[in-house]
Motif scaffolding. Structure first.
Motif, PDB file in Angstrom:
ATOM      1  N   GLN A  22      52.724  17.336  31.850  1.00 37.53           N
ATOM      2  CA  GLN A  22      52.047  16.058  31.679  1.00 37.53           C
ATOM      3  C   GLN A  22      51.995  15.622  30.202  1.00 37.53           C
ATOM      4  OE1 GLN A  22      51.299  14.114  34.060  1.00 37.53           O
ATOM      5  NE2 GLN A  22      51.436  15.478  35.825  1.00 37.53           N
ATOM      6  N   ASP A  23      52.554  16.450  29.294  1.00 35.03           N
ATOM      7  CA  ASP A  23      52.616  16.062  27.887  1.00 35.03           C
ATOM      8  C   ASP A  23      53.637  14.942  27.698  1.00 35.03           C
ATOM      9  OD1 ASP A  23      50.785  18.011  27.236  1.00 35.03           O
ATOM     10  OD2 ASP A  23      52.280  19.460  26.518  1.00 35.03           O
ATOM     11  N   VAL A  24      53.388  14.084  26.714  1.00 34.04           N
ATOM     12  CA  VAL A  24      54.357  13.038  26.378  1.00 34.04           C
ATOM     13  C   VAL A  24      55.579  13.682  25.740  1.00 34.04           C
ATOM     14  CG1 VAL A  24      54.780  10.977  24.957  1.00 34.04           C
ATOM     15  CG2 VAL A  24      52.559  11.281  26.099  1.00 34.04           C
ATOM     16  N   VAL A  25      56.775  13.276  26.192  1.00 33.47           N
ATOM     17  CA  VAL A  25      58.015  13.832  25.670  1.00 33.47           C
ATOM     18  C   VAL A  25      58.875  12.782  24.977  1.00 33.47           C
ATOM     19  CG1 VAL A  25      59.372  13.497  27.781  1.00 33.47           C
ATOM     20  CG2 VAL A  25      59.959  15.365  26.224  1.00 33.47           C
ATOM     21  N   ASN A  26      58.589  11.514  25.278  1.00 33.76           N
ATOM     22  CA  ASN A  26      59.458  10.444  24.770  1.00 33.76           C
ATOM     23  C   ASN A  26      58.665   9.162  24.550  1.00 33.76           C
ATOM     24  OD1 ASN A  26      61.750   8.186  26.297  1.00 33.76           O
ATOM     25  ND2 ASN A  26      61.906   8.895  24.200  1.00 33.76           N
ATOM     26  N   MET A  27      59.020   8.447  23.476  1.00 34.83           N
ATOM     27  CA  MET A  27      58.491   7.098  23.255  1.00 34.83           C
ATOM     28  C   MET A  27      59.665   6.145  23.148  1.00 34.83           C
ATOM     29  SD  MET A  27      55.169   7.567  20.788  1.00 34.83           S
ATOM     30  CE  MET A  27      55.642   6.191  19.796  1.00 34.83           C
ATOM     31  N   GLN A  28      59.730   5.220  24.111  1.00 36.90           N
ATOM     32  CA  GLN A  28      60.773   4.200  24.138  1.00 36.90           C
ATOM     33  C   GLN A  28      60.141   2.889  23.680  1.00 36.90           C
ATOM     34  OE1 GLN A  28      63.974   4.137  26.225  1.00 36.90           O
ATOM     35  NE2 GLN A  28      63.977   6.334  26.567  1.00 36.90           N
ATOM     36  N   TYR A  29      60.777   2.234  22.737  1.00 34.01           N
ATOM     37  CA  TYR A  29      60.240   0.957  22.273  1.00 34.01           C
ATOM     38  C   TYR A  29      60.842  -0.190  23.063  1.00 34.01           C
ATOM     39  CZ  TYR A  29      57.209   2.616  18.657  1.00 34.01           C
ATOM     40  OH  TYR A  29      56.145   3.199  18.007  1.00 34.01           O
ATOM     41  N   THR A  30      59.948  -1.011  23.615  1.00 31.49           N
ATOM     42  CA  THR A  30      60.394  -2.178  24.355  1.00 31.49           C
ATOM     43  C   THR A  30      61.057  -3.143  23.399  1.00 31.49           C
ATOM     44  OG1 THR A  30      58.234  -3.223  24.075  1.00 31.49           O
ATOM     45  CG2 THR A  30      58.593  -1.978  26.103  1.00 31.49           C
ATOM     46  N   SER A  31      61.849  -4.054  23.943  1.00 35.83           N
ATOM     47  CA  SER A  31      62.717  -4.890  23.112  1.00 35.83           C
ATOM     48  C   SER A  31      61.958  -5.849  22.207  1.00 35.83           C
ATOM     49  CB  SER A  31      63.678  -5.684  24.001  1.00 35.83           C
ATOM     50  OG  SER A  31      62.950  -6.481  24.911  1.00 35.83           O
ATOM     51  N   GLY A  32      60.702  -6.134  22.536  1.00 39.68           N
ATOM     52  CA  GLY A  32      59.927  -6.992  21.649  1.00 39.68           C
ATOM     53  C   GLY A  32      60.307  -8.453  21.726  1.00 39.68           C
ATOM     54  N   THR A  33      60.713  -8.931  22.923  1.00 35.58           N
ATOM     55  CA  THR A  33      61.033 -10.352  23.060  1.00 35.58           C
ATOM     56  C   THR A  33      59.757 -11.192  22.989  1.00 35.58           C
ATOM     57  OG1 THR A  33      60.961 -10.102  25.466  1.00 35.58           O
ATOM     58  CG2 THR A  33      63.116  -9.951  24.409  1.00 35.58           C
ATOM     59  N   THR A  34      58.629 -10.551  23.219  1.00 34.72           N
ATOM     60  CA  THR A  34      57.341 -11.237  23.025  1.00 34.72           C
ATOM     61  C   THR A  34      56.474 -10.338  22.156  1.00 34.72           C
ATOM     62  OG1 THR A  34      56.512 -10.256  25.081  1.00 34.72           O
ATOM     63  CG2 THR A  34      57.432 -12.446  25.236  1.00 34.72           C
ATOM     64  N   GLY A  35      56.172 -10.803  20.960  1.00 37.20           N
ATOM     65  CA  GLY A  35      55.337 -10.011  20.064  1.00 37.20           C
ATOM     66  C   GLY A  35      56.080  -8.812  19.515  1.00 37.20           C
ATOM     67  N   PHE A  36      55.351  -7.900  18.879  1.00 37.12           N
ATOM     68  CA  PHE A  36      55.958  -6.711  18.290  1.00 37.12           C
ATOM     69  C   PHE A  36      56.337  -5.711  19.381  1.00 37.12           C
ATOM     70  CE2 PHE A  36      53.696  -8.242  14.485  1.00 37.12           C
ATOM     71  CZ  PHE A  36      54.717  -8.126  13.553  1.00 37.12           C
ATOM     72  N   PRO A  37      57.406  -4.933  19.149  1.00 38.97           N
ATOM     73  CA  PRO A  37      57.776  -3.896  20.128  1.00 38.97           C
ATOM     74  C   PRO A  37      56.630  -2.906  20.338  1.00 38.97           C
ATOM     75  CG  PRO A  37      59.538  -4.223  18.522  1.00 38.97           C
ATOM     76  CD  PRO A  37      58.363  -5.004  18.028  1.00 38.97           C
ATOM     77  N   LYS A  38      56.567  -2.392  21.571  1.00 34.94           N
ATOM     78  CA  LYS A  38      55.504  -1.458  21.934  1.00 34.94           C
ATOM     79  C   LYS A  38      56.129  -0.117  22.305  1.00 34.94           C
ATOM     80  CE  LYS A  38      54.050  -4.517  25.020  1.00 34.94           C
ATOM     81  NZ  LYS A  38      54.650  -5.790  24.578  1.00 34.94           N
ATOM     82  N   GLY A  39      55.504   0.971  21.850  1.00 37.06           N
ATOM     83  CA  GLY A  39      56.005   2.305  22.138  1.00 37.06           C
ATOM     84  C   GLY A  39      55.518   2.794  23.489  1.00 37.06           C
ATOM     85  N   VAL A  40      56.410   2.872  24.460  1.00 31.38           N
ATOM     86  CA  VAL A  40      56.068   3.308  25.817  1.00 31.38           C
ATOM     87  C   VAL A  40      56.063   4.833  25.858  1.00 31.38           C
ATOM     88  CG1 VAL A  40      56.758   3.263  28.243  1.00 31.38           C
ATOM     89  CG2 VAL A  40      57.081   1.231  26.806  1.00 31.38           C
ATOM     90  N   MET A  41      54.914   5.425  26.148  1.00 31.37           N
ATOM     91  CA  MET A  41      54.781   6.878  26.180  1.00 31.37           C
ATOM     92  C   MET A  41      55.116   7.411  27.575  1.00 31.37           C
ATOM     93  SD  MET A  41      51.364   7.578  23.856  1.00 31.37           S
ATOM     94  CE  MET A  41      50.288   6.465  24.795  1.00 31.37           C
ATOM     95  N   LEU A  42      56.168   8.236  27.638  1.00 30.56           N
ATOM     96  CA  LEU A  42      56.612   8.818  28.903  1.00 30.56           C
ATOM     97  C   LEU A  42      56.476  10.337  28.849  1.00 30.56           C
ATOM     98  CD1 LEU A  42      59.854   6.685  29.438  1.00 30.56           C
ATOM     99  CD2 LEU A  42      57.561   6.254  30.345  1.00 30.56           C
ATOM    100  N   THR A  43      56.047  10.928  29.944  1.00 34.88           N
ATOM    101  CA  THR A  43      55.824  12.370  30.005  1.00 34.88           C
ATOM    102  C   THR A  43      57.031  13.094  30.609  1.00 34.88           C
ATOM    103  OG1 THR A  43      54.879  12.325  32.237  1.00 34.88           O
ATOM    104  CG2 THR A  43      53.353  11.939  30.391  1.00 34.88           C
ATOM    105  N   HIS A  44      57.051  14.430  30.453  1.00 34.80           N
ATOM    106  CA  HIS A  44      58.058  15.248  31.127  1.00 34.80           C
ATOM    107  C   HIS A  44      58.036  14.947  32.624  1.00 34.80           C
ATOM    108  CE1 HIS A  44      58.767  18.244  27.765  1.00 34.80           C
ATOM    109  NE2 HIS A  44      57.596  17.765  27.386  1.00 34.80           N
TER     110      HIS A  44
END
Length: 554
Positions: free
Chosen positions: A191-213
């Motif tokens: 359940q630990d976070v393993v990856n942060m994917q940044y959304t493309s930021g077509t609206t506002g600043f990109p956001k870091g999406v926290m995804l777990t194993h």
């Protein structure tokens, strides 16, 4: 997929290496890199121990800025083994975007290559961090990027000043006792976070999406099941690793099914066709434009697609005509469609190899196992019945942990009942098959009539001279919005605006006929292959306001 599995990315890799030690795990057909599962796992361990020797460990953020090169794979799996969080960097980023990501993500170590297309990553780093070259590797300090300490260079040129060389990382593994590494690996929770994917930021600043194993392992498991992946399959991967399409729908689907990976670092029709042909690949993932590029290439017939069976077409609406050509000409009878969003790890619906071809072409399938889905009224939130357009929502194991350091944005995306709101318009039929009709913000409202761009795009794809099309709304003083069709014509063919409009008039309702038809060579794209409709809209709005008058549909 009979049940969800609770395992970390690192432990899953070890499990595969123990089960099929001598089976090919990774093979690049155009560079000297081939590893069996046991060889790959051992190399990952060395890089992981090297990271630990650099002072990196559980909870630290390690960013990777690279195309689909071996170091990307090794950095990801090594980070996962030590409980670090891999921060994926878009290959098209420039200095402003990189500065924002490194600062917002609290990145401690950045791994990079020479560059991508016309961008020199080394020059960009030196512009962003002018004192880096004056520091010893690992001793960089910058109050604007307080977490960043290490920059690691992967490439053939001389190591830039202030950076570690990739070989230094592997060599440093000897400084970390194996027992210490094993203890750390064993302490990681799925359940630990393993990856942060940044959304493309077509609206506002990109956001870091926290995804777990747990998020990405199980989503990959479900994806591979839908394609009936086994250890006898070989997946050609040119979709970017930094995107969920590459990381989860490709890497995690392969990892959970012991499927061999054939990565291609950068897309070109010839590079991909060569890899598929030479490595006897059975599967390929791509966005529609990638398939279109191969099918339309003059050398297409020279390559062998006879071993192909399955794959995914996703990332943007999939034209029916293109799908039929892929099935017939690329020998992919089991091709599937997946729909989702980064915040959902990413897949929420998928067609299966057992679905009739028509449903695999016309829909994005049914909900994934262990994922709930529904259509709601965007205004009231009330659930809608079959055939009624509304916002697609999902809920399940695959929902992100949240946006990094953005609690309010997380609350806006995930409601109090745990439903993730996609912002996409969709319908569902009585049998549970979903159709995506566009983005809520993409919907065109012309004089009170709702017009769904995807419907018009699918229709225009049936014209024999049309290679690609995007339909957008443009401002209109009289009607609020008008329809514009942006068309790419097939090589060697001709088409006029009047011919396009006549094609619509003869077959569709009058209000759906485009007021404007623009011919283009290509569409603005993201590095992950998605068409940037917002850029098309901006360009079109300027063009219309620049003096082009609304035309009647007479």
């Amino acid at each position: 997929m009979s049940q969800l599995i609770s395992i970390t990315v690192g432990k899953q890799l070890e499990k595969v290496a123990a089960t099929l030690p001598d089976k090919e795990a990774v093979k690049y057909n155009d560079m000297d890199y081939r590893r069996t599962w046991s060889e790959f796992n051992a190399e990952v361990d060395r890089i992981a121990r090297g990271f630990m020797a650099m002072g990196l460990g559980k909870g630290d953020h390690i960013a990777i800025w690279a195309t689909n090169v071996p170091a990307w794979l090794l950095t990801f799996f090594a980070s996962a083994k030590i409980g670090a969080v891999l921060v994926t960097v878009n290959t098209a980023y420039k200095v402003f975007e990189l500065e924002y990501l490194l600062r917002q993500s609290d990145t401690k170590c950045l791994v990079l290559i020479d560059g991508y297309k016309d961008s020199s990553y080394i020059d960009i780093m030196n512009e962003l961090c002018p004192t880096l070259k004056d520091c010893a590797p690992g001793e960089y300090t910058n109050p604007m990027l307080p977490f960043l300490k290490h920059v690691v260079y992967y490439g053939e040129a001389a190591t830039p000043a202030g950076m570690w060389n990739w070989r230094d990382v592997e060599a440093a593994c000897e400084k970390t006792p194996v027992e210490e590494f094993r203890a750390l690996t064993d302490s990681i929770d799925p359940q630990d976070v393993v990856n942060m994917q940044y959304t493309s930021g077509t609206t506002g600043f990109p956001k870091g999406v926290m995804l777990t194993h747990f998020n990405i392992i199980n989503n990959g498991l479900g994806i591979g099941d839908c394609m009936k992946f086994t250890e006898n399959d070989k997946l050609c991967i040119v979709v970017p690793f930094f995107h969920c399409f590459g990381m989860v729908l490709a890497l995690m689907a392969c990892l959970t099914h012991m499927t061999s990976m054939v990565p291609v670092d950068l897309y070109s029709p010839v590079k991909v066709m060569k890899a598929i042909s030479e490595e006897k690949c059975t599967a390929f993932h791509g966005v529609p434009t990638m398939y279109i590029g191969m099918l339309g290439h003059p050398d297409f017939e020279k390559y062998d697609f006879s071993h192909m069976r399955t794959g995914i077409m996703a990332g943007s609406p999939c034209p029916m005509e293109v799908m039929r050509q892929v099935i017939d000409k690329m020998h992919m009878p089991d091709i599937t469609i997946t729909y989702g969003q980064t915040e959902a790890s990413p897949a929420t619906t998928m067609s299966t190899t057992d679905d009739p071809v028509e449903l695999r072409v016309e829909t994005v399938g049914r909900h994934m196992p262990f994922v709930e889905t529904k259509i709601v009224d965007p205004e009231t939130g009330a659930e809608l019945g079959p055939g009624v357009p509304g916002e697609f929502c999902s809920r399940g194991y695959n929902t992100m942990r949240g946006y990094y350091k953005m609690e309010e944005a997380t609350r806006q995306a995930i409601d109090k009942d745990g439903w993730l709101h996609s912002g996409d318009l969709a319908t569902v039929d009585e049998k549970g098959y979903y159709r995506i009709t566009g983005r809520i913000k993409d919907m065109i409202i012309r004089g009170g009539e709702n017009i769904y761009p995807k419907e018009l795009e699918e229709f225009l794809y049936t014209h024999p001279a049309v290679a690609d099309v995007q339909v957008i709304g443009v401002p209109s003083a009289r009607l609020g919005e008008e329809v514009m069709a942006c068309v790419v014509v097939k090589p060697g063919m001709t088409l006029t605006a009047d011919e396009v409009k006549d094609y619509f008039r003869q077959r569709l309702a009058r209000h759906k006929v485009p007021s404007y038809v623009e011919f283009m060579d290509a569409f603005p794209m993201t590095a992950s292959g998605k068409i940037q409709k917002f850029k098309l809209r901006e360009w079109a709005a300027q063009r219309v306001s620049g003096g082009k008058k609304d035309e009647e549909h007479a």
